[in-house]
Structure formats: structure tokens, C-alpha cells
Design a protein around this motif. Structure first.
Motif, PDB file in Angstrom:
ATOM      1  N   ILE A 164       5.588  -5.458   3.569  1.00 26.15           N
ATOM      2  CA  ILE A 164       4.544  -5.511   4.601  1.00 26.15           C
ATOM      3  C   ILE A 164       4.518  -6.885   5.254  1.00 26.15           C
ATOM      4  CG2 ILE A 164       2.082  -5.314   5.034  1.00 26.15           C
ATOM      5  CD1 ILE A 164       3.505  -2.675   4.449  1.00 26.15           C
ATOM      6  N   ARG A 165       4.698  -7.935   4.453  1.00 26.81           N
ATOM      7  CA  ARG A 165       4.713  -9.284   5.012  1.00 26.81           C
ATOM      8  C   ARG A 165       5.929  -9.496   5.905  1.00 26.81           C
ATOM      9  NH1 ARG A 165       2.968 -10.726  -0.290  1.00 26.81           N
ATOM     10  NH2 ARG A 165       5.134 -11.239  -0.841  1.00 26.81           N
ATOM     11  N   THR A 166       7.037  -8.849   5.561  1.00 23.68           N
ATOM     12  CA  THR A 166       8.251  -8.982   6.373  1.00 23.68           C
ATOM     13  C   THR A 166       8.063  -8.362   7.753  1.00 23.68           C
ATOM     14  OG1 THR A 166       9.614  -8.918   4.368  1.00 23.68           O
ATOM     15  CG2 THR A 166      10.715  -8.480   6.467  1.00 23.68           C
ATOM     16  N   LEU A 167       7.323  -7.271   7.813  1.00 22.75           N
ATOM     17  CA  LEU A 167       7.056  -6.636   9.116  1.00 22.75           C
ATOM     18  C   LEU A 167       6.256  -7.546  10.028  1.00 22.75           C
ATOM     19  CD1 LEU A 167       6.268  -2.983   7.946  1.00 22.75           C
ATOM     20  CD2 LEU A 167       8.365  -3.830   9.008  1.00 22.75           C
ATOM     21  N   GLY A 168       5.438  -8.399   9.438  1.00 24.62           N
ATOM     22  CA  GLY A 168       4.720  -9.411  10.202  1.00 24.62           C
ATOM     23  C   GLY A 168       3.832  -8.831  11.282  1.00 24.62           C
ATOM     24  N   ARG A 169       4.050  -9.279  12.524  1.00 22.56           N
ATOM     25  CA  ARG A 169       3.224  -8.850  13.654  1.00 22.56           C
ATOM     26  C   ARG A 169       3.771  -7.621  14.368  1.00 22.56           C
ATOM     27  NH1 ARG A 169       1.510 -14.549  16.671  1.00 22.56           N
ATOM     28  NH2 ARG A 169       0.429 -15.488  14.875  1.00 22.56           N
ATOM     29  N   MET A 170       4.772  -7.024  13.811  1.00 16.87           N
ATOM     30  CA  MET A 170       5.307  -5.807  14.422  1.00 16.87           C
ATOM     31  C   MET A 170       4.283  -4.680  14.317  1.00 16.87           C
ATOM     32  SD  MET A 170       9.266  -5.783  13.063  1.00 16.87           S
ATOM     33  CE  MET A 170       9.604  -4.323  14.044  1.00 16.87           C
ATOM     34  N   LYS A 171       4.322  -3.771  15.294  1.00 16.15           N
ATOM     35  CA  LYS A 171       3.433  -2.612  15.254  1.00 16.15           C
ATOM     36  C   LYS A 171       4.003  -1.601  14.267  1.00 16.15           C
ATOM     37  CE  LYS A 171       2.022  -3.131  20.089  1.00 16.15           C
ATOM     38  NZ  LYS A 171       1.977  -2.472  21.420  1.00 16.15           N
ATOM     39  N   TYR A 172       3.256  -1.307  13.245  1.00 14.48           N
ATOM     40  CA  TYR A 172       3.745  -0.374  12.231  1.00 14.48           C
ATOM     41  C   TYR A 172       2.583   0.453  11.684  1.00 14.48           C
ATOM     42  CZ  TYR A 172       1.807  -3.539   8.689  1.00 14.48           C
ATOM     43  OH  TYR A 172       0.951  -4.296   7.931  1.00 14.48           O
ATOM     44  N   PHE A 173       2.943   1.566  11.055  1.00 16.70           N
ATOM     45  CA  PHE A 173       1.958   2.444  10.435  1.00 16.70           C
ATOM     46  C   PHE A 173       2.617   3.118   9.246  1.00 16.70           C
ATOM     47  CE2 PHE A 173      -0.099   6.620   9.949  1.00 16.70           C
ATOM     48  CZ  PHE A 173      -1.401   6.213   9.750  1.00 16.70           C
ATOM     49  N   ILE A 174       2.005   2.991   8.068  1.00 12.99           N
ATOM     50  CA  ILE A 174       2.560   3.592   6.854  1.00 12.99           C
ATOM     51  C   ILE A 174       2.299   5.094   6.889  1.00 12.99           C
ATOM     52  CG2 ILE A 174       2.470   3.659   4.335  1.00 12.99           C
ATOM     53  CD1 ILE A 174       1.652   0.733   4.357  1.00 12.99           C
ATOM     54  N   LYS A 175       3.383   5.880   6.970  1.00 10.52           N
ATOM     55  CA  LYS A 175       3.272   7.328   7.066  1.00 10.52           C
ATOM     56  C   LYS A 175       3.102   7.997   5.706  1.00 10.52           C
ATOM     57  CE  LYS A 175       3.956   9.151  10.569  1.00 10.52           C
ATOM     58  NZ  LYS A 175       3.067   9.533  11.690  1.00 10.52           N
ATOM     59  N   SER A 176       3.833   7.519   4.719  1.00 10.62           N
ATOM     60  CA  SER A 176       3.751   8.122   3.384  1.00 10.62           C
ATOM     61  C   SER A 176       4.224   7.134   2.339  1.00 10.62           C
ATOM     62  CB  SER A 176       4.585   9.414   3.297  1.00 10.62           C
ATOM     63  OG  SER A 176       5.965   9.111   3.429  1.00 10.62           O
ATOM     64  N   LYS A 177       3.824   7.406   1.084  1.00  7.93           N
ATOM     65  CA  LYS A 177       4.219   6.561  -0.044  1.00  7.93           C
ATOM     66  C   LYS A 177       4.344   7.464  -1.261  1.00  7.93           C
ATOM     67  CE  LYS A 177       3.233   1.893  -1.699  1.00  7.93           C
ATOM     68  NZ  LYS A 177       2.246   0.792  -1.672  1.00  7.93           N
ATOM     69  N   THR A 178       5.559   7.599  -1.779  1.00  8.50           N
ATOM     70  CA  THR A 178       5.841   8.511  -2.887  1.00  8.50           C
ATOM     71  C   THR A 178       6.315   7.711  -4.086  1.00  8.50           C
ATOM     72  OG1 THR A 178       6.514  10.210  -1.297  1.00  8.50           O
ATOM     73  CG2 THR A 178       7.119  10.569  -3.597  1.00  8.50           C
ATOM     74  N   LEU A 179       5.723   7.968  -5.235  1.00 12.45           N
ATOM     75  CA  LEU A 179       6.083   7.283  -6.481  1.00 12.45           C
ATOM     76  C   LEU A 179       6.934   8.211  -7.335  1.00 12.45           C
ATOM     77  CD1 LEU A 179       2.612   5.679  -7.342  1.00 12.45           C
ATOM     78  CD2 LEU A 179       4.493   4.694  -6.022  1.00 12.45           C
ATOM     79  N   ARG A 180       8.129   7.768  -7.681  1.00 12.03           N
ATOM     80  CA  ARG A 180       9.037   8.530  -8.552  1.00 12.03           C
ATOM     81  C   ARG A 180       9.469   7.625  -9.702  1.00 12.03           C
ATOM     82  NH1 ARG A 180      11.245   9.946  -3.380  1.00 12.03           N
ATOM     83  NH2 ARG A 180      10.781  12.113  -2.821  1.00 12.03           N
TER      84      ARG A 180
END
Length: 223
Positions: A164-180
Motif C-alpha cells: 500500500i505504501r508503494t502505491l503512494g499517491r496513485m489512485k487505487y482501490f482494493i477489490k478483494s483480499k483472499t487468505l490461503r
């Protein structure tokens, strides 16, 4: 006047089946063909979907010519127009339209055929100019970059925070998060200006990041 006399005068004495204005027909069909090719060019240039369909683009040209032909046919007298409406009313189209913008092009082709068949060439040209400018302003120029879905596989929670820190000021949105097990799969919608994909290399170089996959997305980013 009785109904019988009206039909006789409309059909038998109108001269619709013996007299044809050939220059008018050729001019109308030629104008509809040219404007249909223009719609084809605009559709091809500003198409922003996933898979471009050349058959649909060619259908737009044929739609202009056929609609013009129908308009020329029903303009002869009222009996033919009623018969044509009755014949066309039984036709059902079940092809799903995937992109809402395709409806705009379909109605544009149909109305262009109607106006050229009616001899309203100035109206058809004016509408073509206005629609082209509208598409250029509101649909094409708003997309100055590309939208991607970044699928990232990594381990440890702190790695997700580093991503998330690497994305910085880029426009982004977390769509999904899957734990395996020990592995986490995160899908992030990222808006990249001018195809700047350097962020993918930065994420891949992070510790405990296994792989990064970028998938081009044709949706729209809001925010």
C-alpha cells in the motif's frame, strides 16, 4: 370517401409502383452509406471495450442503408407504410448489448438512415458532427491513462502494508483480499497515468512478494 375508394386511390392510382425518383433514391442511399462509414470510423477509433467486434461495426453501416431503404419505401403511400410497420413489428432481436455505448451507435445508425431516407441531409450531418464532438469530449478524453487490476501474492501482513505504501499517491482501490494459508492474494484496481507501470516492478522487488499480475481493465475509476 369510403375505405375501398381510399385504398384504391392510395395504391392503384398513386403511381407508387410505376414511378420512381431514381436520382433521389441513389442520393439517399449514397448519403446513408457514406454516413454509415463515418459512424464505422468513429466507433472503431473511440472503442474502449475489451474485444473490438468488426462485425458489429459493419452492422452499423448496413443498418444505415437498410433503414434508409425502409424509409424510402414507406414514404410512397400510407398503405405500404402500414404494411411495413406490421411486418417489422413481428421481428424480435435477442442479442445482448454488452456495452451501453453500443446502444448510442445503434440508434445513431438507425436515425441516420431515417433522416437520409427522408431527404434531411443537413440534419443528419449536423447530428453526426454533434455526436462526434460529444464522444470526443466526454468519452475519449476523460481516459488519459489506463486502469489495471493488479493481482499480488505475498506472505506476512507487514508486506501488505508495504504494498500500500508503494502505491503512494496513485489512485487505487482494493477489490478483494483472499487468505490461503500463509499466502495472501490481493486484487487492487490501479489507475496508471500514461501507462506508467513502474509500480509493478517496485512491488515485485518487495520482500515476501511472490508474484504480481497486471490485467487491463476497461471499467471507469471514480474518486
Amino acid at each position: 370517401m369510403s375505405v375501398k375508394d381510399f385504398i384504391k386511390k392510395s395504391v392503384l392510382e398513386s403511381g407508387a409502383f410505376t414511378q420512381y425518383d431514381v436520382p433521389k433514391i441513389i442520393m439517399a442511399l449514397g448519403a446513408s452509406l457514406l454516413l454509415g462509414c463515418f459512424i464505422y470510423t468513429v466507433y472503431k477509433k473511440y472503442y474502449a471495450g475489451v474485444i473490438y467486434s468488426r462485425s458489429f461495426a459493419v452492422t452499423l453501416v448496413g443498418m444505415c442503408v437498410l433503414t434508409c431503404m425502409v424509409t424510402l419505401a414507406i414514404s410512397t403511400n400510407i398503405v405500404i407504410s402500414l404494411g411495413m410497420v406490421g411486418a417489422l413489428s413481428i421481428v424480435r432481436y435477442r442479442t445482448a448489448v454488452k456495452d451501453p455505448m453500443d446502444l448510442l451507435y445503434l440508434f445513431w445508425a438507425i436515425t441516420t438512415g431515417i433522416t437520409t431516407g427522408a431527404g434531411m441531409y443537413a440534419l443528419a450531418l449536423t447530428a453526426a458532427a454533434i455526436l462526434t464532438i460529444m464522444i470526443w469530449l466526454f468519452y475519449h478524453r476523460q481516459q488519459k491513462g489506463q486502469i489495471y487490476i493488479a493481482v499480488i501474492h505475498y506472505e506476512r501482513d507487514e508486506t501488505g502494508d508495504a504494498i500500500i505504501r508503494t502505491l503512494g499517491r496513485m489512485k487505487y482501490f482494493i477489490k478483494s483480499k483472499t487468505l490461503r494459508g500463509q499466502t495472501t492474494e490481493m486484487a487492487v484496481e490501479v489507475y496508471c497515468e500514461r501507462d506508467n507501470l513502474f509500480f509493478a516492478e517496485q512491488i515485485r522487488n518487495l520482500e515476501h512478494v511472490k508474484d504480481v499480475t497486471l490485467i487491463q481493465y476497461n471499467g471507469e475509476y471514480h474518486g
